[in-house]
Design a protein around this motif. Structure first.
Motif: not given
Length: 348
Positions: A59-85
């Motif tokens: 969720f962000g805002k265009m400040l001017n012709e050069y800059f945007n500022v943005e707050l971002k939320g995410f989820y990411q996941g991956f498995n471990s090669e030795t077990g577990g996630r």
């Protein structure tokens, strides 16, 4: 409690980045936007994990012709090669710098924030920093494709989720789109009209229309014939009729002389001076003196007669001076040629 810490850290980062970006404001497009995205995450070797996927929302805002500022939320996941996630849930405050805004718009991005990391039943609050580059491609004023590639630094702050290290280095590839709210500002045509140029002042003192050396303010005789000697008022005093020649040992004008006198007649009629003109004939010293005086008289009279036949109304009289007024030596043919001449002299 850990989620509150993460949110506070992200909010503080956003405030700091916003204050930096607002230092430059040159563009009227300052819309807010949302930016959902999917993420491919390539985990660093320090995790011993497999590559996997995730996603999030910005969720962000265009400040001017050069800059945007943005707050971002995410989820990411991956498995471990030795077990577990590994499960990563967090957010960042991003500052995007656009090199230029167009249909295709490349940018660089930096971000800072925090996330909650869970692994094998344990979890801990961590900090992250990101840096990368990407681009947007505008399909519509309110719909842009977006993608970027980022390096991510992750410090688990002694959470001891994995023995041996608390620092991790990952790479993320984000692909999504941007939906700005509201109408895109359009370029407004300027109503400014340049003032009409100020006409230049017609300064006669800087002009010399007949090129006689006297400016138009002082010139009482406009249209002076080229080559004339003039007085201080620009009126002709004397002119040599160069090229007015006669047939050998004769007072008969040559065709070329008549053509020259046609031009002289036109000038005299166009700019009559109201003064008497003496048409002077001169010869070289070859032959007898009396003969040369008579020849010069006949020749000057031929010029007077021709000018009158062309409509010149100035008072004119012929005067033959023979060899009495040489302008060059008579010992050479070049000098003698200069001495054979016809002149107009204006008399007060």
């Amino acid at each position: 409690m850990k989620k509150k810490q993460i949110l506070a850290l992200a909010l503080l980062s956003a405030i700091g980045l916003t204050s930096v970006a607002q230092a430059d404001d040159h563009n009227t497009d300052d819309r807010w936007y949302v930016a959902p995205f999917g993420t491919f995450i390539k985990s660093g070797g320090d995790r011993g994990a497999k590559d996997d996927w995730g996603g999030g929302m910005g969720f962000g805002k265009m400040l001017n012709e050069y800059f945007n500022v943005e707050l971002k939320g995410f989820y990411q996941g991956f498995n471990s090669e030795t077990g577990g996630r590994w499960d990563l849930t967090g957010g960042t405050a991003d500052l995007q710098y656009y090199f230029f805004r167009d249909k295709f718009s490349p940018y660089a991005v930096i971000g800072a924030g925090g996330m909650n990391t869970s692994f094998r039943g344990e979890s801990g609050a961590t900090i992250i920093g990101e840096a990368g580059a990407g681009f947007t491609y505008e399909l519509h004023d309110n719909f842009l494709l977006r993608s970027d590639v980022r390096y991510r630094y992750n410090n688990n702050l002694n959470a001891h989720l994995q023995s041996g290290t608390e620092e991790f280095h990952d790479m993320t590839v984000n692909v999504g789109f941007v939906v700005p709210f509201g109408e895109k500002p359009q370029a407004v045509a300027s109503n400014y009209e340049a003032p009409a140029p100020i006409p230049a002042v017609d300064d006669c003192s800087t002009r010399d229309s007949d090129a006689d050396g006297v400016n138009d303010c002082l010139d009482k005789c406009p249209g002076t014939m080229a080559g004339s000697k003039v007085d201080y008022q620009g009126c002709p005093v004397q002119i040599e009729l160069k090229g007015v020649n006669f047939k050998y040992d004769s007072a008969e004008l040559t065709p070329n002389a008549k053509a020259i006198l046609d031009g002289v007649a036109s000038q005299l009629k166009a700019y009559p001076q109201g003064k008497e003109i003496e048409v002077q004939g001169h010869t070289s010293s070859e032959g007898g003196y009396k003969y040369n005086v008579r020849l010069s008289q006949h020749r000057s009279q031929s010029v007077v007669d021709y000018l009158r036949s062309k409509g010149v109304t100035d008072s004119m009289h012929a005067k033959g001076y023979g060899p009495d007024r040489p302008v060059a030596e008579n010992q050479t043919e070049a000098g003698r040629s200069l001495n054979r001449r016809v002149e107009l002299v204006w008399i007060e």
